[in-house]
Design a protein around this motif. Structure first.
Motif, PDB file in Angstrom:
ATOM      1  N   ASP A 148      -3.877   2.843   4.523  1.00  0.00           N
ATOM      2  CA  ASP A 148      -4.933   1.837   4.646  1.00  0.00           C
ATOM      3  C   ASP A 148      -5.621   1.588   3.302  1.00  0.00           C
ATOM      4  O   ASP A 148      -5.373   2.272   2.305  1.00  0.00           O
ATOM      5  CB  ASP A 148      -5.946   2.214   5.731  1.00  0.00           C
ATOM      6  CG  ASP A 148      -6.639   3.551   5.468  1.00  0.00           C
ATOM      7  OD1 ASP A 148      -6.722   3.973   4.290  1.00  0.00           O
ATOM      8  OD2 ASP A 148      -7.111   4.173   6.439  1.00  0.00           O
ATOM      9  N   ASP A 149      -6.488   0.578   3.304  1.00  0.00           N
ATOM     10  CA  ASP A 149      -7.178   0.196   2.069  1.00  0.00           C
ATOM     11  C   ASP A 149      -7.996   1.347   1.489  1.00  0.00           C
ATOM     12  O   ASP A 149      -8.038   1.549   0.272  1.00  0.00           O
ATOM     13  CB  ASP A 149      -8.123  -0.982   2.342  1.00  0.00           C
ATOM     14  CG  ASP A 149      -7.384  -2.294   2.545  1.00  0.00           C
ATOM     15  OD1 ASP A 149      -6.161  -2.340   2.298  1.00  0.00           O
ATOM     16  OD2 ASP A 149      -8.033  -3.281   2.959  1.00  0.00           O
ATOM     17  N   GLU A 150      -8.655   2.099   2.361  1.00  0.00           N
ATOM     18  CA  GLU A 150      -9.523   3.180   1.892  1.00  0.00           C
ATOM     19  C   GLU A 150      -8.722   4.240   1.129  1.00  0.00           C
ATOM     20  O   GLU A 150      -9.192   4.782   0.129  1.00  0.00           O
ATOM     21  CB  GLU A 150     -10.258   3.820   3.071  1.00  0.00           C
ATOM     22  CG  GLU A 150     -11.349   2.954   3.678  1.00  0.00           C
ATOM     23  CD  GLU A 150     -10.807   1.737   4.425  1.00  0.00           C
ATOM     24  OE1 GLU A 150      -9.662   1.803   4.908  1.00  0.00           O
ATOM     25  OE2 GLU A 150     -11.528   0.726   4.497  1.00  0.00           O
ATOM     26  N   GLU A 151      -7.506   4.537   1.600  1.00  0.00           N
ATOM     27  CA  GLU A 151      -6.675   5.530   0.911  1.00  0.00           C
ATOM     28  C   GLU A 151      -6.270   5.024  -0.469  1.00  0.00           C
ATOM     29  O   GLU A 151      -6.263   5.776  -1.441  1.00  0.00           O
ATOM     30  CB  GLU A 151      -5.441   5.862   1.745  1.00  0.00           C
ATOM     31  CG  GLU A 151      -4.585   6.965   1.122  1.00  0.00           C
ATOM     32  CD  GLU A 151      -3.447   7.407   2.020  1.00  0.00           C
ATOM     33  OE1 GLU A 151      -2.613   8.207   1.541  1.00  0.00           O
ATOM     34  OE2 GLU A 151      -3.372   6.967   3.180  1.00  0.00           O
TER      35      GLU A 151
ATOM     36  N   ARG B  75      -6.856  -8.190  -1.739  1.00  0.00           N
ATOM     37  CA  ARG B  75      -6.527  -6.831  -2.175  1.00  0.00           C
ATOM     38  C   ARG B  75      -6.985  -6.578  -3.612  1.00  0.00           C
ATOM     39  O   ARG B  75      -7.440  -5.477  -3.928  1.00  0.00           O
ATOM     40  CB  ARG B  75      -5.016  -6.592  -2.048  1.00  0.00           C
ATOM     41  CG  ARG B  75      -4.552  -6.503  -0.608  1.00  0.00           C
ATOM     42  CD  ARG B  75      -3.096  -6.103  -0.508  1.00  0.00           C
ATOM     43  NE  ARG B  75      -2.699  -5.920   0.890  1.00  0.00           N
ATOM     44  CZ  ARG B  75      -1.648  -5.218   1.280  1.00  0.00           C
ATOM     45  NH1 ARG B  75      -0.870  -4.643   0.398  1.00  0.00           N
ATOM     46  NH2 ARG B  75      -1.363  -5.094   2.560  1.00  0.00           N
TER      47      ARG B  75
ATOM     48  N   ARG C 179       3.140   7.060   8.519  1.00  0.00           N
ATOM     49  CA  ARG C 179       1.978   6.319   8.996  1.00  0.00           C
ATOM     50  C   ARG C 179       1.531   5.295   7.958  1.00  0.00           C
ATOM     51  O   ARG C 179       1.764   5.460   6.758  1.00  0.00           O
ATOM     52  CB  ARG C 179       0.837   7.280   9.313  1.00  0.00           C
ATOM     53  CG  ARG C 179       0.163   7.876   8.101  1.00  0.00           C
ATOM     54  CD  ARG C 179      -0.849   8.928   8.480  1.00  0.00           C
ATOM     55  NE  ARG C 179      -0.198  10.115   9.028  1.00  0.00           N
ATOM     56  CZ  ARG C 179      -0.868  11.192   9.418  1.00  0.00           C
ATOM     57  NH1 ARG C 179      -2.197  11.200   9.367  1.00  0.00           N
ATOM     58  NH2 ARG C 179      -0.214  12.237   9.884  1.00  0.00           N
ATOM     59  N   GLN C 180       0.883   4.246   8.419  1.00  0.00           N
ATOM     60  CA  GLN C 180       0.441   3.176   7.533  1.00  0.00           C
ATOM     61  C   GLN C 180      -0.627   3.664   6.568  1.00  0.00           C
ATOM     62  O   GLN C 180      -1.523   4.432   6.948  1.00  0.00           O
ATOM     63  CB  GLN C 180      -0.096   2.004   8.353  1.00  0.00           C
ATOM     64  CG  GLN C 180      -0.505   0.798   7.514  1.00  0.00           C
ATOM     65  CD  GLN C 180      -0.858  -0.400   8.379  1.00  0.00           C
ATOM     66  OE1 GLN C 180      -0.405  -0.516   9.498  1.00  0.00           O
ATOM     67  NE2 GLN C 180      -1.675  -1.295   7.842  1.00  0.00           N
TER      68      GLN C 180
ATOM     69  N   ARG D 217       0.807  -1.196   0.000  1.00  0.00           N
ATOM     70  CA  ARG D 217       0.000   0.000   0.000  1.00  0.00           C
ATOM     71  C   ARG D 217       0.859   1.273   0.000  1.00  0.00           C
ATOM     72  O   ARG D 217       0.482   2.295  -0.533  1.00  0.00           O
ATOM     73  CB  ARG D 217      -0.913   0.000   1.241  1.00  0.00           C
ATOM     74  CG  ARG D 217      -2.016  -1.075   1.137  1.00  0.00           C
ATOM     75  CD  ARG D 217      -2.961  -1.071   2.291  1.00  0.00           C
ATOM     76  NE  ARG D 217      -2.284  -1.483   3.520  1.00  0.00           N
ATOM     77  CZ  ARG D 217      -2.795  -2.359   4.394  1.00  0.00           C
ATOM     78  NH1 ARG D 217      -3.958  -2.927   4.154  1.00  0.00           N
ATOM     79  NH2 ARG D 217      -2.155  -2.686   5.484  1.00  0.00           N
TER      80      ARG D 217
END
Length: 224
Positions: A200-203, A109, A197-198, A32
């Protein structure tokens, strides 16, 4: 070199890739963390954006230590880090078990990020693979092998930061590498970012909605 965040790194990387704009490249991101970086590159180069779905295969007792990597595809590209496998005494069954779990995550994914989205045309194109940084290079090598199998005209690897030794090892696998910082002692990629920062899927999904995966074919009159 220190980047504020992945967006900042992407903008700086895009400036180093300006010469490729006239070649109408396709940008492929490693999710990601590579997606926000690649988005800035795609925006600057007016390029389609797509993903290379690749997962690290971690040592069971030390998941962050890569003993290999696997990519998406009808015939998934699997890279084995023989040195790590032997050092950790990993059996074929143990390797395959972790590999199968990562393939399942790749499938998740694909469904979450791509759904029915059209995929980028790679064959015969200048392709730029982008990530937020490279440590050992296992996942990157798997991604390169998977993309190379799709017969691009030229394959470029572009990252803000990568370990010096890893860049040397990967040079033979691509046509060009664009890397802004190649420290001999990398430590961790996050050390080179103020904000790491990590993602995420939404981003990832939100970014992909802003970029098409394909475009109309360029003709000689387009570039005249």
């Amino acid at each position: 070199m220190l980047f504020q965040d992945r967006t900042d790194a992407g903008r700086k990387l895009a400036r180093a890739l300006t010469k490729y704009k006239a070649q109408h490249p396709v940008v492929l991101a490693l999710p990601r963390g590579g997606v926000p970086v690649a988005a800035e590159v795609a925006a600057a180069l007016d390029a389609p954006l797509d993903l290379v779905l690749v997962r690290k295969i971690g040592v069971p007792s030390q998941p962050e230590l890569a003993m290999g990597a696997v990519t998406d595809g009808g015939e998934p590209a699997i890279v084995r880090n023989r040195e790590i496998i032997e050092m950790c005494g990993i059996s074929t069954q143990e390797f395959d078990a972790v590999c199968d779990r990562e393939l399942a995550e790749i499938e998740r994914r694909r469904n979450r990020y791509l759904g029915g989205r059209a995929r980028a045309e790679v064959e015969g194109q200048v392709v730029i693979i982008v990530d937020d940084g490279i440590a050992t290079g296992a996942t990157t090598l798997a991604a390169i092998k998977a993309v190379r199998a799709r017969k691009p005209k030229e394959l470029v690897l572009a990252v803000p930061v990568a370990a010096f030794d890893t860049v040397k090892k990967l040079q033979a696998e691509v046509d060009a590498i664009v890397c802004l910082d190649t420290p001999e002692e990398l430590g961790a990629i996050g050390y080179f970012y103020c904000d790491f920062r990590q993602v995420d899927d939404e981003e990832v999904v939100a970014i992909l909605k802003c970029f098409p995966a394909s475009r109309a074919l360029h003709t000689s009159s387009d570039s005249a």
